[in-house]
Structures are given as structure tokens and as C-alpha cells.
Enzyme design. Structure first.
Site, PDB file in Angstrom:
ATOM      1  N   CYS A  43       0.594  -1.122  -0.044  1.00  0.00           N
ATOM      2  CA  CYS A  43       0.100  -0.056  -0.014  1.00  0.00           C
ATOM      3  C   CYS A  43       0.900   1.193   0.057  1.00  0.00           C
ATOM      4  O   CYS A  43       0.574   2.125  -0.645  1.00  0.00           O
ATOM      5  CB  CYS A  43      -0.828  -0.129   1.066  1.00  0.00           C
ATOM      6  SG  CYS A  43      -1.959   1.351   1.525  1.00  0.00           S
ATOM      7  N   CYS A  48      -1.536   1.700  -3.105  1.00  0.00           N
ATOM      8  CA  CYS A  48      -2.480   2.905  -3.027  1.00  0.00           C
ATOM      9  C   CYS A  48      -1.890   4.269  -2.872  1.00  0.00           C
ATOM     10  O   CYS A  48      -2.412   5.023  -3.798  1.00  0.00           O
ATOM     11  CB  CYS A  48      -3.343   2.798  -1.587  1.00  0.00           C
ATOM     12  SG  CYS A  48      -3.479   1.017  -0.917  1.00  0.00           S
ATOM     13  N   LYS A  51       0.260   5.334  -5.889  1.00  0.00           N
ATOM     14  CA  LYS A  51      -0.929   5.289  -7.239  1.00  0.00           C
ATOM     15  C   LYS A  51      -1.713   6.709  -7.095  1.00  0.00           C
ATOM     16  O   LYS A  51      -2.189   7.313  -7.930  1.00  0.00           O
ATOM     17  CB  LYS A  51      -1.908   4.112  -7.025  1.00  0.00           C
ATOM     18  CG  LYS A  51      -2.877   3.839  -7.819  1.00  0.00           C
ATOM     19  CD  LYS A  51      -4.263   4.593  -7.390  1.00  0.00           C
ATOM     20  CE  LYS A  51      -5.032   3.881  -6.332  1.00  0.00           C
ATOM     21  NZ  LYS A  51      -5.715   2.678  -6.264  1.00  0.00           N
ATOM     22  N   TYR A 179      -9.214  -2.962 -11.311  1.00  0.00           N
ATOM     23  CA  TYR A 179      -8.902  -1.574 -11.193  1.00  0.00           C
ATOM     24  C   TYR A 179      -7.435  -1.186 -11.197  1.00  0.00           C
ATOM     25  O   TYR A 179      -7.213   0.223 -11.840  1.00  0.00           O
ATOM     26  CB  TYR A 179      -9.295  -1.183  -9.619  1.00  0.00           C
ATOM     27  CG  TYR A 179      -8.445  -1.716  -8.364  1.00  0.00           C
ATOM     28  CD1 TYR A 179      -7.775  -0.748  -7.894  1.00  0.00           C
ATOM     29  CD2 TYR A 179      -8.509  -2.901  -8.103  1.00  0.00           C
ATOM     30  CE1 TYR A 179      -6.795  -1.211  -6.823  1.00  0.00           C
ATOM     31  CE2 TYR A 179      -7.507  -3.429  -7.117  1.00  0.00           C
ATOM     32  CZ  TYR A 179      -6.997  -2.431  -6.394  1.00  0.00           C
ATOM     33  OH  TYR A 179      -5.850  -2.984  -5.429  1.00  0.00           O
ATOM     34  N   GLU A 183      -6.524   2.220 -13.534  1.00  0.00           N
ATOM     35  CA  GLU A 183      -5.975   3.418 -12.898  1.00  0.00           C
ATOM     36  C   GLU A 183      -4.628   3.689 -13.591  1.00  0.00           C
ATOM     37  O   GLU A 183      -4.480   4.922 -13.770  1.00  0.00           O
ATOM     38  CB  GLU A 183      -5.925   3.025 -11.488  1.00  0.00           C
ATOM     39  CG  GLU A 183      -7.014   2.962 -10.590  1.00  0.00           C
ATOM     40  CD  GLU A 183      -6.814   2.429  -9.266  1.00  0.00           C
ATOM     41  OE1 GLU A 183      -7.839   2.810  -8.447  1.00  0.00           O
ATOM     42  OE2 GLU A 183      -5.918   1.946  -8.763  1.00  0.00           O
ATOM     43  N   HIS A 438     -27.403  21.362  -1.146  1.00  0.00           N
ATOM     44  CA  HIS A 438     -27.117  21.888  -2.701  1.00  0.00           C
ATOM     45  C   HIS A 438     -26.122  23.151  -2.665  1.00  0.00           C
ATOM     46  O   HIS A 438     -25.908  23.933  -1.540  1.00  0.00           O
ATOM     47  CB  HIS A 438     -28.608  22.325  -3.005  1.00  0.00           C
ATOM     48  CG  HIS A 438     -28.873  22.963  -4.181  1.00  0.00           C
ATOM     49  ND1 HIS A 438     -28.843  22.444  -5.388  1.00  0.00           N
ATOM     50  CD2 HIS A 438     -28.927  24.143  -4.626  1.00  0.00           C
ATOM     51  CE1 HIS A 438     -28.907  22.926  -6.367  1.00  0.00           C
ATOM     52  NE2 HIS A 438     -29.154  24.370  -6.188  1.00  0.00           N
ATOM     53  N   GLU A 443     -26.207  15.177  -3.796  1.00  0.00           N
ATOM     54  CA  GLU A 443     -27.540  15.554  -3.544  1.00  0.00           C
ATOM     55  C   GLU A 443     -28.785  14.606  -4.221  1.00  0.00           C
ATOM     56  O   GLU A 443     -29.913  14.242  -4.020  1.00  0.00           O
ATOM     57  CB  GLU A 443     -28.046  16.861  -3.664  1.00  0.00           C
ATOM     58  CG  GLU A 443     -28.111  17.663  -5.041  1.00  0.00           C
ATOM     59  CD  GLU A 443     -28.342  18.826  -4.978  1.00  0.00           C
ATOM     60  OE1 GLU A 443     -29.410  19.369  -4.514  1.00  0.00           O
ATOM     61  OE2 GLU A 443     -27.539  19.658  -5.901  1.00  0.00           O
TER      62      GLU A 443
HETATM   63  C1  LIG Z   1      -0.943  -0.756  -7.705  1.00  0.00           C
HETATM   64  C2  LIG Z   1      -1.780  -1.088  -6.466  1.00  0.00           C
HETATM   65  C3  LIG Z   1      -2.836  -0.215  -6.126  1.00  0.00           C
HETATM   66  C4  LIG Z   1      -3.725  -0.315  -5.045  1.00  0.00           C
HETATM   67  N1  LIG Z   1      -4.394   0.434  -4.455  1.00  0.00           N
HETATM   68  C5  LIG Z   1      -5.354   0.227  -3.534  1.00  0.00           C
HETATM   69  C6  LIG Z   1      -6.361   1.137  -3.180  1.00  0.00           C
HETATM   70  O1  LIG Z   1      -6.468   2.079  -3.514  1.00  0.00           O
HETATM   71  N2  LIG Z   1      -7.322   0.916  -1.965  1.00  0.00           N
HETATM   72  C7  LIG Z   1      -6.885  -0.284  -1.171  1.00  0.00           C
HETATM   73  O2  LIG Z   1      -7.640  -0.417  -0.217  1.00  0.00           O
HETATM   74  N3  LIG Z   1      -5.922  -1.211  -1.530  1.00  0.00           N
HETATM   75  C8  LIG Z   1      -5.172  -0.878  -2.818  1.00  0.00           C
HETATM   76  N4  LIG Z   1      -4.121  -2.028  -2.960  1.00  0.00           N
HETATM   77  C9  LIG Z   1      -4.215  -3.252  -2.344  1.00  0.00           C
HETATM   78  C10 LIG Z   1      -3.221  -3.126  -1.116  1.00  0.00           C
HETATM   79  O3  LIG Z   1      -2.192  -2.462  -1.424  1.00  0.00           O
HETATM   80  C11 LIG Z   1      -3.160  -4.233  -0.521  1.00  0.00           C
HETATM   81  O4  LIG Z   1      -4.438  -4.988  -0.317  1.00  0.00           O
HETATM   82  C12 LIG Z   1      -2.348  -4.275   1.259  1.00  0.00           C
HETATM   83  O5  LIG Z   1      -1.251  -3.519   0.896  1.00  0.00           O
HETATM   84  C13 LIG Z   1      -2.291  -5.584   1.420  1.00  0.00           C
HETATM   85  O6  LIG Z   1      -1.708  -5.594   2.910  1.00  0.00           O
HETATM   86  P1  LIG Z   1      -0.893  -6.706   3.503  1.00  0.00           P
HETATM   87  O7  LIG Z   1      -0.573  -6.387   4.683  1.00  0.00           O
HETATM   88  O8  LIG Z   1      -1.689  -8.077   3.365  1.00  0.00           O
HETATM   89  O9  LIG Z   1       0.175  -6.995   2.507  1.00  0.00           O
HETATM   90  P2  LIG Z   1       1.443  -5.937   1.868  1.00  0.00           P
HETATM   91  O10 LIG Z   1       1.174  -4.379   2.088  1.00  0.00           O
HETATM   92  O11 LIG Z   1       1.818  -6.685   0.640  1.00  0.00           O
HETATM   93  O12 LIG Z   1       2.608  -6.232   2.924  1.00  0.00           O
HETATM   94  C14 LIG Z   1       3.448  -7.655   2.939  1.00  0.00           C
HETATM   95  C15 LIG Z   1       4.698  -7.251   3.171  1.00  0.00           C
HETATM   96  O13 LIG Z   1       5.497  -8.509   3.413  1.00  0.00           O
HETATM   97  C16 LIG Z   1       6.636  -8.481   3.000  1.00  0.00           C
HETATM   98  N5  LIG Z   1       7.118 -10.162   2.905  1.00  0.00           N
HETATM   99  C17 LIG Z   1       6.644 -10.860   1.897  1.00  0.00           C
HETATM  100  N6  LIG Z   1       7.222 -11.973   2.211  1.00  0.00           N
HETATM  101  C18 LIG Z   1       8.006 -11.623   3.295  1.00  0.00           C
HETATM  102  C19 LIG Z   1       8.966 -12.896   3.928  1.00  0.00           C
HETATM  103  N7  LIG Z   1       9.019 -13.794   3.740  1.00  0.00           N
HETATM  104  N8  LIG Z   1       9.752 -12.195   5.022  1.00  0.00           N
HETATM  105  C20 LIG Z   1       9.593 -11.046   5.353  1.00  0.00           C
HETATM  106  N9  LIG Z   1       8.830  -9.948   4.493  1.00  0.00           N
HETATM  107  C21 LIG Z   1       8.092 -10.490   3.691  1.00  0.00           C
HETATM  108  C22 LIG Z   1       6.634  -7.766   1.662  1.00  0.00           C
HETATM  109  O14 LIG Z   1       7.815  -7.215   1.417  1.00  0.00           O
HETATM  110  C23 LIG Z   1       5.644  -6.682   1.946  1.00  0.00           C
HETATM  111  O15 LIG Z   1       6.161  -5.383   2.702  1.00  0.00           O
HETATM  112  C24 LIG Z   1      -3.471  -1.623  -4.339  1.00  0.00           C
HETATM  113  C25 LIG Z   1      -2.441  -2.519  -4.604  1.00  0.00           C
HETATM  114  C26 LIG Z   1      -1.603  -2.578  -5.688  1.00  0.00           C
HETATM  115  C27 LIG Z   1      -0.644  -3.362  -6.053  1.00  0.00           C
END
Ligand SMILES: Cc1cc2nc3c(=O)[nH]c(=O)nc-3n(C[C@H](O)[C@H](O)[C@H](O)COP(=O)(O)OP(=O)(O)OC[C@H]3O[C@@H](n4cnc5c(N)ncnc54)[C@H](O)[C@@H]3O)c2cc1C
Length: 462
Positions: A43, A48, A51, A179, A183, A438, A443
Site C-alpha cells: 500500500c 494505494c 498510485k 482496477y 487506474e 445543494h 444530492e
Molecule cells: C497498484 C496497487 C494499487 C492499490 N490500490 C489500493 C487502493 O487504492 N485501496 C486499497 O484498499 N488497496 C489497494 N491496493 C491493495 C493493497 O495494497 C493491499 O491489499 C494491501 O497492501 C495488503 O496488505 P498486506 O499487509 O496483506 O500485504 P502487503 O502490504 O503486501 O505487505 C506484505 C509485506 O510482507 C513482506 N514480505 C513478504 N514475504 C516476506 C517474508 N518471507 N519475510 C519478510 N517480509 C516479507 C513484503 O515485502 C511486504 O512488505 C493496491 C495494490 C496495488 C498493487
């Protein structure tokens, strides 16, 4: 001596992992969190936030164009992509620092390393160090999917690389109809790139309300974006700095970049899941969890994109918070995955909450549809050829509002507020009883008096 090195080991410093680690530490748990790349996760680093910064930047183009109708004469504007990327990087680095500090302030320890499971209670870091933990939380997120290997796939970028391109492509081909694809299509088009979207299905934004899908498509096409549906990219050639995308319909397209945004897969590979006995959900390829986010192993939990339930930041955060409250805060709580508002930051923007018309009609025997399309007040002066869409779906039997779908400026902001009403089971009468504000676009939501269509059937599922 404590039985385990830590009470909780969190794998992944993204939205979900960070929230879980902080809240667990605030409940008194000894927490260690490992992040292999950059704190903040998808994110903050490549999702997010960057983006939205790009969306805001690309929108300036429309503002400049629209200004003339309001009497402004603006000298020819120029845009510098490297400045945008550098400023975005600065902001992301600032946020990354805040994320790290906040976790550390909570008392949790951050280790900048990949972490994998050794067994149900042991995590192994990249340097070979092992840490034993009473509980383990897997919050490793997801990564872009390139689909089936096609010739030339090595030339194709994903959203990860799109945030760091050295120059703005004059022409870009984007495969995908979800999306993220749309985007980026609007972002690049806003900055002046010639954009072609390729999508294998019959229309973009699968899963959204049909009216939303067709409205967004026609608005994007009006802004000059070419959308080709019913075909796929089968091969990509590179000649010098130019790429040729060969399509399944036999045609080909030249461009300066080719991007795929055709879905994401949960980060489950090489995590040691088998060693610990953590099962995968065969239906979606994510880690299988129950309503408490507990995996097939009693002391191992998984949250966020790695479970492939609802892949959105606020959902990962909720799941992380609920896990920490349940396991360490003596406050058991399950996340309600129903009625989650969602947005597409295309131009125009989409905001949606609740059921689509197709879903509502499948589940309810009597559905009233209220729909309005209109020219926003700004367009009357700017002369921009654009229309806004508002749609409410109402259960004719109980008067409950089942869904709300908006396409147009600030749709996401409006839907965030409407989502409260929909979540509270507000009725159409509640909407009607609310006095209009308004002059606003929103609205329209409280002034649509007569259904545009009514769907009644004899036998109902609900
Ligand atoms: C281009 C794009 C736009 C998006 N826009 C939106 C939006 O507008 N609104 C919205 O709600 N969501 C959006 N999302 C989705 C959102 O980013 C994800 O749903 C959210 O980040 C998920 O959070 P998470 O904690 O599950 O995983 P992540 O945020 O992906 O975090 C996982 C972390 O784990 C780390 N990791 C992985 N494996 C290991 C390991 N073995 N050891 C140590 N670290 C590790 C990774 O490096 C990463 O930092 C978007 C996604 C993308 C790709």
C-alpha cells in the site's frame, strides 16, 4: 526463562502486519516483525499511496483544460515525469520512516530480513538466526501475476515498475481490465501518453455493476483511451526501445512500454508452510484461514492479501487488529467482510458499496433500481463531455438500500459516507428523509424519487 523468544513473530511489515504487531505490543506482547523489502508494504511503497499521488498529478491536466471555460488563460503547461517520480519517492520514504518508528514506539522489534517458517514455533531469518515464537502471524501480502508465460514476457512491466519508469512512455499498452490496469491507463493518459487497454473479457471491471462498467468504459474512451476487449497479448517483441505487442486477434500494436495488470497472487511460495503444516486454500491459492484468521495450525494466523479474501488495505488492517485483540487483548473479534466499500481511481472515479444490480436481483425477489446520469455542474462551464452516474438498489419488500454505485468526480469520497448508511441498513425512506445539500452531485442520492426500473419475480432465494 521464557519458553519462547517472543510471544508473536509477524512475517511482513505491510498494512496488516504493522497493525497487528503494534496492537499486540500495546496489549503487552513481546513482538518481533520481519520485513524483507521496505516497511509499509504494498500500500505505502507500491500500491494505494503512490498510485493516488500519480492520480492526483495526472488529474491536473483536466483541471488545466477545464480552466478556460471559467475565464482562465493558462500558458501552455509542461510536465516533468522525473520530478513527479522523485517527489513521490520522497513522500514514500517519509511514510516508510513513520511506519518503522511507529512499530518501534509500540515496543515491537523490527528486523529488516526475509523470514520463513522452520516449524510451527520457529522462524528462520535470512542470516540463519532462528527465533522461537508462541504465535506466528503470516502477513506476506501478494505480488503481480503475469499469467501464462508468453514469448517476450521479460519485456513486460507490472505496477511495481510503473512507479519507477525513467521516462513517461509516449505510448503504452496495458493488459488487464481490473482496477489497477484502469487506474494506470488513466494516469498515463492524463499525463499525455497514448494508451491502449487490452482485456480478454467482454467488458472492463468484472465484478462491478454493469452500468458502472459500461459508463466507465465510455467515459475513458471519450478521454481518448483505446479499450480493446475480447483479446489478449500473445507475444511481445522488442526492437531497440520500441515494443510490439501481438494480439490474439492477429493484430499488433507498437508502444514504448507494455504493462500487465492481470491479477495478483498471494505470497505463499518458499515460506516453509509445508514444514509448519500450514494449509493452502485450494479455491484461491491463499493461506486457508477460519473466521478468526487462524490457519490449519493452532498457533499460526494469516491476514491480508496472503489469504486472498478481500485484497484491500483497510481489510488487511482490520484483520490484523482483530487478530491482535483476539489473541493478546482478551477481546475476541471477527472481521465482517460484508458491505465493504471500494473505489477505482480511474478518471472518472468509481465508488461502490453493497450489491450490484445483478447480485441484488439474484438474491431478492423485488428490487427497485434508481438511476440517474447527469452532466456535473462543472462540465456545464468547462464544456467537457462527461456525465456522472448514480445508482441505488433497493429491496422493494423492506425498502432497505442494498447497494450504491457512483461514477464521477469524488465518487470514492461520497461512497465512503454512504457506506455508513448502507452498513446500518438504511432504507430508501431514510435517504428520502434527508434534506439535499445543494449544489452538490451527491444530492442526487436523496432526490431520486421514482424507480427507473422495478424487478419482481415469484420464487426468491431470500
Ligand atoms: C497498484 C496497487 C494499487 C492499490 N490500490 C489500493 C487502493 O487504492 N485501496 C486499497 O484498499 N488497496 C489497494 N491496493 C491493495 C493493497 O495494497 C493491499 O491489499 C494491501 O497492501 C495488503 O496488505 P498486506 O499487509 O496483506 O500485504 P502487503 O502490504 O503486501 O505487505 C506484505 C509485506 O510482507 C513482506 N514480505 C513478504 N514475504 C516476506 C517474508 N518471507 N519475510 C519478510 N517480509 C516479507 C513484503 O515485502 C511486504 O512488505 C493496491 C495494490 C496495488 C498493487
Amino acid at each position: 526463562m521464557a519458553e519462547f523468544d517472543v510471544d508473536l513473530f509477524v512475517i511482513g511489515g505491510g498494512s496488516g502486519g504493522v497493525r497487528a504487531g503494534r496492537v499486540a505490543a500495546s496489549h503487552g506482547a513481546r513482538v518481533m516483525l520481519a520485513e524483507e523489502y521496505r516497511m509499509g508494504g504494498t500500500c505505502v511503497i507500491r500500491g494505494c499511496v503512490p498510485k493516488k499521488l500519480f492520480v492526483l498529478g495526472s488529474h491536473v491536466q483536466q483541471e488545466l483544460e477545464d480552466a478556460a471555460g471559467f475565464g482562465w488563460t493558462i500558458p501552455a503547461a509542461t510536465f516533468d515525469w522525473p520530478t513527479l517520480v522523485a517527489n513521490k519517492d520522497k513522500e514514500i520514504a517519509r511514510l516508510e520512516g513513520i511506519y518503522t518508528t511507529n512499530v518501534e514506539k509500540s515496543g515491537a522489534e523490527v528486523v529488516k530480513s526475509r523470514a520463513v517458517l522452520e516449524d510451527a514455533h520457529t522462524v528462520c531469518l535470512a542470516n540463519g538466526r532462528t527465533v522461537s515464537a508462541k504465535y506466528i502471524l503470516i502477513a506476506t501480502g501478494s505480488a503481480p501475476n503475469h499469467g501464462t508465460e508468453i514469448p517476450g514476457i521479460e519485456h513486460v512491466i507490472s505496477s511495481n515498475e510503473a512507479f519507477h519508469l525513467p521516462e513517461l512512455p509516449k505510448r503504452i499498452v496495458i493488459q488487464g481490465g481490473g482496477y489497477i490496469a484502469l487506474e494506470f491507463a488513466c494516469i498515463f493518459a492524463g499525463f499525455g501518453s497514448d494508451v491502449t487497454v487490452i482485456y480478454r473479457g467482454d467488458n472492463i471491471l468484472r465484478g462491478f455493476d454493469e452500468d458502472v462498467r459500461s459508463h466507465v468504459r465510455s467515459e475513458m474512451e471519450k478521454e481518448g483511451i483505446t479499450i480493446l476487449t475480447g483479446c489478449t497479448v500473445t507475444k511481445v517483441d522488442k526492437h531497440g526501445k520500441e515494443f510490439t505487442s501481438h494480439l490474439s486477434d492477429g493484430s499488433s500494436l507498437a508502444s514504448d512500454q507494455v504493462m500487465f495488470a492481470i491479477g495478483r497472487h498471494p505470497n505463499v511460495a518458499n515460506l516453509g508452510l509445508e514444514k509448519a503444516g500450514v494449509a493452502i486454500n485450494p479455491k484461491n491459492g491463499g493461506i486457508a484461514v477460519d473466521g478468526w484468521s487462524k490457519t490449519s495450525v493452532e498457533n499460526i494466523y494469516a491476514i491480508g492479501d496472503v489469504t486472498h479474501r478481500v485484497n484491500l488495505t483497510p481489510v488487511a488492517i482490520r484483520e490484523g487488529h482483530a487478530f491482535a485483540d483476539t489473541v493478546f487483548g482478551k477481546r475476541p473479534v471477527q472481521v465482517d467482510h460484508a458491505t465493504i466499500p471500494t473505489a477505482v481511481f480511474s478518471q472518472p472515479e468509481v465508488g461502490s458499496v453493497g450489491l450490484t444490480e445483478a447480485e441484488a436481483r439474484a438474491r431478492f425477489s423485488h428490487v427497485d433500481v434508481y438511476k440517474a446520469t447527469f452532466r456535473p455542474i462543472k462540465a456545464t462551464m468547462s464544456g467537457r463531455d462527461t456525465r456522472m452516474l448514480m445508482k441505488l438498489l433497493v429491496d422493494g419488500a423492506t425498502d432497505r438500500v442494498l447497494g450504491c454505485h457512483i461514477v464521477g468526480d469524488t465518487a470514492a469520497e461520497i461512497v465512503q459516507a454512504v457506506a455508513i448508511a448502507v452498513k446500518m441498513n438504511a432504507t430508501k425512506a431514510d435517504f428520502d428523509a434527508t434534506v439535499a445539500l445543494h449544489p452538490t452531485a451527491a444530492e442526487e442520492l436523496v432526490t431520486m424519487r421514482t424507480p427507473t426500473s422495478r424487478h419482481i419475480r415469484e420464487a426468491a432465494a431470500e
